[in-house]
Design a protein around this motif. Structure first.
Motif, mmCIF file in Angstrom:
data_model
loop_
_atom_site.group_PDB
_atom_site.id
_atom_site.type_symbol
_atom_site.label_atom_id
_atom_site.label_comp_id
_atom_site.label_asym_id
_atom_site.label_seq_id
_atom_site.Cartn_x
_atom_site.Cartn_y
_atom_site.Cartn_z
ATOM 1 N N LEU A 61 -9.640 70.313 88.169
ATOM 2 C CA LEU A 61 -9.034 69.035 88.520
ATOM 3 C C LEU A 61 -7.994 69.237 89.619
ATOM 4 C CD1 LEU A 61 -8.429 67.460 84.985
ATOM 5 C CD2 LEU A 61 -10.283 66.966 86.594
ATOM 6 N N ALA A 62 -7.854 68.237 90.462
ATOM 7 C CA ALA A 62 -6.853 68.267 91.529
ATOM 8 C C ALA A 62 -5.490 67.889 90.954
ATOM 9 C CB ALA A 62 -7.249 67.307 92.636
ATOM 10 N N HIS A 63 -4.445 68.212 91.705
ATOM 11 C CA HIS A 63 -3.088 67.929 91.257
ATOM 12 C C HIS A 63 -2.867 66.459 90.879
ATOM 13 C CE1 HIS A 63 -2.155 71.696 93.730
ATOM 14 N NE2 HIS A 63 -2.081 72.038 92.463
ATOM 15 N N PRO A 64 -3.334 65.497 91.700
ATOM 16 C CA PRO A 64 -3.104 64.087 91.322
ATOM 17 C C PRO A 64 -3.755 63.725 89.984
ATOM 18 C CG PRO A 64 -3.791 64.225 93.612
ATOM 19 C CD PRO A 64 -3.960 65.595 93.021
ATOM 20 N N ALA A 65 -4.942 64.239 89.732
ATOM 21 C CA ALA A 65 -5.631 63.937 88.476
ATOM 22 C C ALA A 65 -4.884 64.538 87.293
ATOM 23 C CB ALA A 65 -7.067 64.454 88.521
ATOM 24 N N ILE A 66 -4.378 65.749 87.455
ATOM 25 C CA ILE A 66 -3.618 66.397 86.383
ATOM 26 C C ILE A 66 -2.337 65.615 86.115
ATOM 27 C CG2 ILE A 66 -2.352 68.483 85.709
ATOM 28 C CD1 ILE A 66 -4.385 70.061 87.460
ATOM 29 N N ALA A 67 -1.649 65.226 87.194
ATOM 30 C CA ALA A 67 -0.401 64.478 87.053
ATOM 31 C C ALA A 67 -0.634 63.172 86.303
ATOM 32 C CB ALA A 67 0.202 64.202 88.434
ATOM 33 N N LYS A 68 -1.681 62.473 86.667
ATOM 34 C CA LYS A 68 -2.000 61.205 86.006
ATOM 35 C C LYS A 68 -2.326 61.433 84.533
ATOM 36 C CE LYS A 68 -4.957 57.154 86.412
ATOM 37 N NZ LYS A 68 -6.058 56.525 87.143
ATOM 38 N N MET A 69 -3.123 62.470 84.265
ATOM 39 C CA MET A 69 -3.534 62.765 82.894
ATOM 40 C C MET A 69 -2.343 63.122 82.005
ATOM 41 S SD MET A 69 -6.235 65.648 81.631
ATOM 42 C CE MET A 69 -7.633 64.783 82.321
ATOM 43 N N LEU A 70 -1.382 63.877 82.567
ATOM 44 C CA LEU A 70 -0.241 64.339 81.780
ATOM 45 C C LEU A 70 0.979 63.422 81.893
ATOM 46 C CD1 LEU A 70 -0.445 68.182 82.456
ATOM 47 C CD2 LEU A 70 -1.358 66.887 80.523
ATOM 48 N N GLY A 71 0.867 62.397 82.754
ATOM 49 C CA GLY A 71 1.972 61.458 82.905
ATOM 50 C C GLY A 71 3.206 62.074 83.528
ATOM 51 N N MET A 72 3.009 62.900 84.539
ATOM 52 C CA MET A 72 4.141 63.519 85.224
ATOM 53 C C MET A 72 3.937 63.407 86.730
ATOM 54 S SD MET A 72 3.413 67.663 84.691
ATOM 55 C CE MET A 72 3.964 67.655 83.033
ATOM 56 N N PRO A 73 5.007 63.532 87.498
ATOM 57 C CA PRO A 73 4.868 63.450 88.958
ATOM 58 C C PRO A 73 3.990 64.580 89.502
ATOM 59 C CG PRO A 73 7.177 63.277 88.303
ATOM 60 C CD PRO A 73 6.395 63.660 87.081
ATOM 61 N N GLU A 74 3.246 64.275 90.569
ATOM 62 C CA GLU A 74 2.370 65.271 91.178
ATOM 63 C C GLU A 74 3.164 66.486 91.653
ATOM 64 O OE1 GLU A 74 -0.720 65.729 94.918
ATOM 65 O OE2 GLU A 74 -0.118 63.724 94.282
ATOM 66 N N GLY A 75 4.336 66.246 92.209
ATOM 67 C CA GLY A 75 5.177 67.353 92.680
ATOM 68 C C GLY A 75 5.547 68.310 91.564
ATOM 69 N N THR A 76 5.790 67.770 90.384
ATOM 70 C CA THR A 76 6.117 68.605 89.224
ATOM 71 C C THR A 76 4.937 69.487 88.852
ATOM 72 O OG1 THR A 76 7.634 66.911 88.403
ATOM 73 C CG2 THR A 76 6.891 68.560 86.816
ATOM 74 N N VAL A 77 3.750 68.917 88.883
ATOM 75 C CA VAL A 77 2.537 69.684 88.584
ATOM 76 C C VAL A 77 2.396 70.836 89.586
ATOM 77 C CG1 VAL A 77 0.006 69.618 88.548
ATOM 78 C CG2 VAL A 77 1.324 67.778 87.472
ATOM 79 N N LYS A 78 2.566 70.527 90.870
ATOM 80 C CA LYS A 78 2.432 71.554 91.916
ATOM 81 C C LYS A 78 3.449 72.670 91.728
ATOM 82 C CE LYS A 78 0.572 68.612 95.560
ATOM 83 N NZ LYS A 78 0.809 68.070 96.913
ATOM 84 N N VAL A 79 4.704 72.290 91.478
ATOM 85 C CA VAL A 79 5.764 73.294 91.327
ATOM 86 C C VAL A 79 5.514 74.151 90.094
ATOM 87 C CG1 VAL A 79 8.227 73.581 90.814
ATOM 88 C CG2 VAL A 79 7.510 72.017 92.612
ATOM 89 N N GLN A 80 5.157 73.521 88.980
ATOM 90 C CA GLN A 80 4.914 74.293 87.759
ATOM 91 C C GLN A 80 3.744 75.256 87.931
ATOM 92 O OE1 GLN A 80 4.640 71.699 84.355
ATOM 93 N NE2 GLN A 80 6.813 71.209 84.407
ATOM 94 N N LEU A 81 2.655 74.793 88.544
ATOM 95 C CA LEU A 81 1.509 75.683 88.766
ATOM 96 C C LEU A 81 1.880 76.830 89.699
ATOM 97 C CD1 LEU A 81 -1.430 73.136 88.960
ATOM 98 C CD2 LEU A 81 -1.180 74.994 87.303
ATOM 99 N N HIS A 82 2.671 76.535 90.722
ATOM 100 C CA HIS A 82 3.110 77.592 91.644
ATOM 101 C C HIS A 82 3.926 78.645 90.893
ATOM 102 C CE1 HIS A 82 4.654 79.578 95.207
ATOM 103 N NE2 HIS A 82 5.863 79.438 94.710
#
Length: 139
Positions: A104-125
């Protein structure tokens, strides 16, 4: 990567199907080549790993896998990766699973988990950086 033309065809077909289904997650629809290539690479790796597991269960493991890496080194690296993944929290494992297993892409993960896309990117990094450090340490 797969060495078998039929397996390569299967990986290509699955990659194109996956790309079509997830086309909305492509960040650059005008030039989707790199995005589709990454999906194809992931699919080829998934098929290769599946075949390796099948051969291992059948007792027919190659001495040198397609990477050219000796089997013993490959197994040591897998154990190291497995140990590193065990250090992740449940939330971190879920992020990694959604990104790399579900592709899944970052936007899809963010939507699924209810968090900002930037947070998803930073956490994965941060997770990738920590895992890289753990995996690089001698076993």
């Amino acid at each position: 990567m797969l060495r078998d033309p039929e397996a390569a065809d299967e990986a290509t077909q699955e990659a194109m199907t996956r790309a079509w289904r997830q086309r909305g997650s492509c960040h650059n629809p005008a030039a989707p080549g790199p995005w589709v290539a990454q999906i194809a690479r992931n699919e080829a790796l998934r098929l290769w790993q599946s075949e390796q597991r099948r051969q291992a269960r059948a007792g027919n493991v190659e001495e040198e896998p397609a990477t050219g890496e000796p089997l013993e080194d490959q197994l040591i690296r897998r154990v190291s990766v497995h140990q590193a993944l065990e250090t992740l929290t449940a939330e971190e494992r879920r992020l990694v699973s959604l990104r790399y297993e579900s592709d899944l892409a970052h936007p899809a993960i963010a939507k699924m988990l209810g968090m900002p896309e930037g947070t998803v990117k930073v956490q994965l990094h941060r997770i990738r950086k920590r895992l890289a450090t753990l995996i690089a340490e001698p076993v």
